[in-house]
Design a protein around this motif. Structure first.
Motif, PDB file in Angstrom:
ATOM      1  N   ASN A 157      51.018  62.909  81.769  1.00 23.30           N
ATOM      2  CA  ASN A 157      50.238  63.230  80.582  1.00 23.30           C
ATOM      3  C   ASN A 157      51.337  63.478  79.375  1.00 23.30           C
ATOM      4  O   ASN A 157      50.868  64.522  78.594  1.00 23.30           O
ATOM      5  CB  ASN A 157      49.550  64.519  80.810  1.00 23.30           C
ATOM      6  N   ASN A 158      52.400  62.696  79.182  1.00 26.71           N
ATOM      7  CA  ASN A 158      53.464  62.860  78.050  1.00 26.71           C
ATOM      8  C   ASN A 158      53.989  61.809  77.881  1.00 26.71           C
ATOM      9  O   ASN A 158      54.656  61.282  78.763  1.00 26.71           O
ATOM     10  CB  ASN A 158      54.226  63.997  78.343  1.00 26.71           C
ATOM     11  N   VAL A 159      54.105  61.213  76.453  1.00 27.02           N
ATOM     12  CA  VAL A 159      54.677  59.942  76.069  1.00 27.02           C
ATOM     13  C   VAL A 159      56.079  60.324  75.383  1.00 27.02           C
ATOM     14  O   VAL A 159      56.681  59.449  75.006  1.00 27.02           O
ATOM     15  CB  VAL A 159      53.703  58.969  75.355  1.00 27.02           C
ATOM     16  N   GLU A 160      55.944  61.387  74.980  1.00 28.54           N
ATOM     17  CA  GLU A 160      56.809  61.888  73.644  1.00 28.54           C
ATOM     18  C   GLU A 160      58.359  61.665  74.022  1.00 28.54           C
ATOM     19  O   GLU A 160      59.003  61.129  73.048  1.00 28.54           O
ATOM     20  CB  GLU A 160      56.791  63.234  73.320  1.00 28.54           C
ATOM     21  N   PHE A 161      58.752  61.623  75.167  1.00 27.84           N
ATOM     22  CA  PHE A 161      60.129  61.600  75.481  1.00 27.84           C
ATOM     23  C   PHE A 161      60.693  60.663  76.455  1.00 27.84           C
ATOM     24  O   PHE A 161      61.837  60.739  76.892  1.00 27.84           O
ATOM     25  CB  PHE A 161      60.719  63.122  75.915  1.00 27.84           C
ATOM     26  N   VAL A 162      59.808  59.845  77.021  1.00 26.37           N
ATOM     27  CA  VAL A 162      59.817  58.812  77.981  1.00 26.37           C
ATOM     28  C   VAL A 162      61.034  57.835  77.615  1.00 26.37           C
ATOM     29  O   VAL A 162      61.981  57.662  78.283  1.00 26.37           O
ATOM     30  CB  VAL A 162      58.696  58.112  78.651  1.00 26.37           C
ATOM     31  N   GLU A 163      60.658  57.339  76.290  1.00 24.83           N
ATOM     32  CA  GLU A 163      61.546  56.281  75.616  1.00 24.83           C
ATOM     33  C   GLU A 163      63.113  57.185  75.498  1.00 24.83           C
ATOM     34  O   GLU A 163      64.177  56.464  75.617  1.00 24.83           O
ATOM     35  CB  GLU A 163      61.137  55.949  74.501  1.00 24.83           C
TER      36      GLU A 163
ATOM     37  N   ASN B 180      66.387  55.406  77.162  1.00 28.48           N
ATOM     38  CA  ASN B 180      67.806  55.175  76.477  1.00 28.48           C
ATOM     39  C   ASN B 180      68.982  56.068  77.039  1.00 28.48           C
ATOM     40  O   ASN B 180      70.153  55.302  76.965  1.00 28.48           O
ATOM     41  CB  ASN B 180      67.416  55.256  74.951  1.00 28.48           C
ATOM     42  N   LEU B 181      68.796  57.252  77.266  1.00 35.00           N
ATOM     43  CA  LEU B 181      69.864  58.284  77.708  1.00 35.00           C
ATOM     44  C   LEU B 181      70.438  57.827  79.002  1.00 35.00           C
ATOM     45  O   LEU B 181      71.551  57.801  79.638  1.00 35.00           O
ATOM     46  CB  LEU B 181      69.459  59.575  77.628  1.00 35.00           C
TER      47      LEU B 181
ATOM     48  N   ASN C 201      60.629  48.024  76.916  1.00 40.47           N
ATOM     49  CA  ASN C 201      61.892  48.478  77.148  1.00 40.47           C
ATOM     50  C   ASN C 201      62.554  47.855  78.783  1.00 40.47           C
ATOM     51  O   ASN C 201      63.457  48.127  79.076  1.00 40.47           O
ATOM     52  CB  ASN C 201      62.213  50.078  77.389  1.00 40.47           C
ATOM     53  N   TRP C 202      61.705  46.904  79.350  1.00 39.85           N
ATOM     54  CA  TRP C 202      61.979  46.321  80.456  1.00 39.85           C
ATOM     55  C   TRP C 202      62.212  47.138  81.604  1.00 39.85           C
ATOM     56  O   TRP C 202      63.223  47.282  82.318  1.00 39.85           O
ATOM     57  CB  TRP C 202      63.256  45.411  80.315  1.00 39.85           C
ATOM     58  N   VAL C 203      61.234  48.262  81.764  1.00 38.72           N
ATOM     59  CA  VAL C 203      61.288  49.329  82.758  1.00 38.72           C
ATOM     60  C   VAL C 203      60.124  48.925  83.622  1.00 38.72           C
ATOM     61  O   VAL C 203      59.031  48.545  83.094  1.00 38.72           O
ATOM     62  CB  VAL C 203      61.240  50.613  82.151  1.00 38.72           C
TER      63      VAL C 203
END
Length: 286
Positions: A38-44, A48-49, A82-84
């Motif tokens: 239930n959160n999309v804010e920090f997945v990208e 990347n990290l 992001n090819w995940v």
């Protein structure tokens, strides 16, 4: 669990993904599975990290346990761009915190067993690397992560193991395994739920591996290092509000991004997290 709940649970384990994005992969990688909720804010940001700081070849898969269809759609698009790998977890038989352990178990059955990576591990969706790290050389008898002892029903934690209370597990938000540990184990021989013992002791999420994995492994002592990082701006607002967590001096954990334990000012904590990650990455780039 009752017989009905057991049957319901095993049916869930073998259900196909509600939706998936799959790219051609090789099997000679570490498989990292992010359990999203239930959160999309920090997945990208995590994607990347991880690509910047994880210094081993790896396959990244988002295992989406979200209850919100709109969140699932957004996460799927992020993974696609992001090819995940993306796997949507079917509705679990649980509506409480047990759904996280159920999602981990489902991911083992439907993702890990198919890819058969030499090493696989689970990450919470709110844990972010800020410094180079690796895993494969750190496994102890096939496991790695933050070692935790048993908890006491009604409150409390066993700081030391005893002969009568020898239980331990690896914290579910940052845990890694040699795939060979599960060779010959059928999915109904273990789980990633909590594990309750006689009297008043239990292991939290992931403790369901006690009988099949941890009890057969020599107690490792400390593996991944762990400390709390106080948030000065939120000091005095309780443990859940006023701290981040640091693992291996390389990763920072928001703690309860999904707000399953209510945070009094979650937007402020998010703002501080981003500033803290920026500061730590800058510090480690010098």
């Amino acid at each position: 669990m009752s017989l009905f709940r057991n049957l319901q649970y095993y049916r869930f384990l073998f259900e196909k993904s509600t939706d998936l994005i799959y790219f051609p992969i090789k099997n000679n990688h570490i498989l990292l599975l992010t359990v999203a909720y239930n959160n999309v804010e920090f997945v990208e940001l995590q994607i990347n990290l991880l690509r910047k700081y994880f210094k081993e070849d790896f396959i990244h898969c988002v295992v989406d346990n979200s209850t919100s269809l709109s969140v699932r759609n957004e996460l799927k698009e992020i993974c696609k761009s992001n090819w995940v790998l993306y796997y949507g977890v079917p509705k679990t038989p649980f509506s409480d915190h047990k759904s996280h352990g159920a999602a981990m178990h489902w991911a083992f059955v439907n993702v890990v067993r198919k890819i058969k990576p030499p090493i696989f591990g689970y990450l919470d969706h709110d844990i972010f690397p800020f410094k180079s790290f690796e895993i494969s050389g750190k496994l102890f008898q096939g496991v790695y992560g933050r070692v935790v002892n048993s908890y006491i029903k009604g409150g409390g934690y066993m700081e030391e193991r005893t002969k009568d209370v020898p239980y331990w597990s690896i914290w579910a938000g940052y845990c890694f395994f040699d795939f060979s540990l599960f060779k010959g184990l059928f999915p109904w021989h273990f789980n990633f739920l909590s594990k309750h013992f006689q009297k008043k002791y239990y292991l939290d999420t992931g403790g369901g591996l006690w009988d099949s994995v941890y009890s057969k492994t020599k107690y490792p002592g400390i593996l991944a290092t762990y400390r709390k990082l106080k948030i000065d701006e939120l000091e005095g607002q309780g443990d859940q509000n006023g701290n981040f967590e640091i693992f291996d001096e390389s990763l920072i954990h928001f703690v309860s991004l999904s707000n399953w334990r209510a945070i009094s000012d979650i937007e402020k904590k998010k703002e501080i997290l981003l500033a803290t990650i920026h500061r730590l990455t800058e510090l480690n780039s010098n």
